[in-house]
Write a protein that holds these residues in place. Sequence first.
Motif, PDB file in Angstrom:
ATOM      1  N   GLY A  16       0.825  -1.210   0.000  1.00 15.71           N
ATOM      2  CA  GLY A  16       0.000   0.000   0.000  1.00 15.71           C
ATOM      3  C   GLY A  16       0.853   1.251   0.000  1.00 15.71           C
ATOM      4  O   GLY A  16       0.589   2.204  -0.727  1.00 15.71           O
ATOM      5  N   ALA A  20       1.216   3.911  -3.166  1.00 18.67           N
ATOM      6  CA  ALA A  20       0.716   5.276  -2.971  1.00 18.67           C
ATOM      7  C   ALA A  20       1.527   6.234  -3.834  1.00 18.67           C
ATOM      8  O   ALA A  20       2.743   6.136  -3.928  1.00 18.67           O
ATOM      9  CB  ALA A  20       0.813   5.683  -1.508  1.00 18.67           C
ATOM     10  N   THR A 129     -12.270  10.170  -1.648  1.00 17.09           N
ATOM     11  CA  THR A 129     -11.663   9.134  -0.817  1.00 17.09           C
ATOM     12  C   THR A 129     -10.543   8.416  -1.566  1.00 17.09           C
ATOM     13  O   THR A 129     -10.226   7.265  -1.312  1.00 17.09           O
ATOM     14  CB  THR A 129     -12.728   8.135  -0.292  1.00 17.09           C
ATOM     15  N   LYS A 130      -9.922   9.130  -2.504  1.00 17.90           N
ATOM     16  CA  LYS A 130      -8.808   8.576  -3.286  1.00 17.90           C
ATOM     17  C   LYS A 130      -7.531   9.387  -3.121  1.00 17.90           C
ATOM     18  O   LYS A 130      -6.436   8.868  -3.302  1.00 17.90           O
ATOM     19  CB  LYS A 130      -9.173   8.555  -4.776  1.00 17.90           C
ATOM     20  N   THR A 155      -1.991   9.385  -2.352  1.00 17.44           N
ATOM     21  CA  THR A 155      -3.071   8.425  -2.530  1.00 17.44           C
ATOM     22  C   THR A 155      -2.969   7.319  -1.475  1.00 17.44           C
ATOM     23  O   THR A 155      -3.586   6.261  -1.641  1.00 17.44           O
ATOM     24  CB  THR A 155      -3.038   7.805  -3.948  1.00 17.44           C
ATOM     25  N   ASP A 156      -2.227   7.552  -0.412  1.00 11.45           N
ATOM     26  CA  ASP A 156      -2.046   6.558   0.645  1.00 11.45           C
ATOM     27  C   ASP A 156      -3.382   6.261   1.321  1.00 11.45           C
ATOM     28  O   ASP A 156      -3.964   7.120   1.986  1.00 11.45           O
ATOM     29  CB  ASP A 156      -1.026   7.073   1.661  1.00 11.45           C
ATOM     30  N   LYS A 157      -3.887   5.050   1.147  1.00 10.62           N
ATOM     31  CA  LYS A 157      -5.226   4.665   1.632  1.00 10.62           C
ATOM     32  C   LYS A 157      -5.347   4.764   3.147  1.00 10.62           C
ATOM     33  O   LYS A 157      -6.364   5.226   3.665  1.00 10.62           O
ATOM     34  CB  LYS A 157      -5.577   3.243   1.179  1.00 10.62           C
ATOM     35  N   GLU A 158      -4.330   4.320   3.864  1.00 14.54           N
ATOM     36  CA  GLU A 158      -4.378   4.358   5.328  1.00 14.54           C
ATOM     37  C   GLU A 158      -4.486   5.798   5.833  1.00 14.54           C
ATOM     38  O   GLU A 158      -5.263   6.103   6.734  1.00 14.54           O
ATOM     39  CB  GLU A 158      -3.141   3.675   5.910  1.00 14.54           C
ATOM     40  N   ILE A 161      -8.088   7.100   5.043  1.00 11.64           N
ATOM     41  CA  ILE A 161      -9.098   6.539   5.951  1.00 11.64           C
ATOM     42  C   ILE A 161      -9.022   7.216   7.322  1.00 11.64           C
ATOM     43  O   ILE A 161     -10.048   7.586   7.896  1.00 11.64           O
ATOM     44  CB  ILE A 161      -8.930   5.006   6.071  1.00 11.64           C
TER      45      ILE A 161
END
Length: 177
Positions: A16, A20, A129-130, A155-158, A161
């Motif tokens: 992930g 990113a 949320t991207k 774009t780091d999902k963690e 969130i």
Amino acid sequence: MKNLFFKLTFTLLFLGILNADNKLYFMPYEQKTALIALINSIQSSEKNIDISIFSFTNREIAKNLKDAAKRGVKIRIIYDYESNINNPYSTIGYLSKYNNINACLLKGKQDKNKKYDGIMHQKLAIIDTKTIIIGSANWSKNAFENNYELILKSTDKEMIIKAKSYFRKMFAQCKPY
């Protein structure tokens, strides 16, 4: 089995981070590319934009948010209470009148002696949320052109969130404009 779970979790987390897309901009040296990156992110938005911002006076950014709202993008903006309530240069009055834009004001937490309110000092945007955009720069012409500031687009999902969860908590405490 437990060891396999930890290896899989670590691998997914590591992938992930590797996957990113991170761009770091330093102003005033990269003012144009930083502003273009922010505006392009707004222009490419499809569903929603969440923003928490201390000071927002940049009309070019505001116009692009207005245009996104006209395309149907849902926009929520948390402004700092003290720096925007009576500021004639703030974009809150301009943006809050448009459909699909929900603007509100937030104070920081009160000190123990109840004599001082903190400030909402963030500079944050979460797009669809991207993408997350964070940094030290207020959304003002001065911040981009004259100040020594930075902006990180990721774009780091963690990270997204975590920021989204925190934004929801702040928005729930916001005073509508």
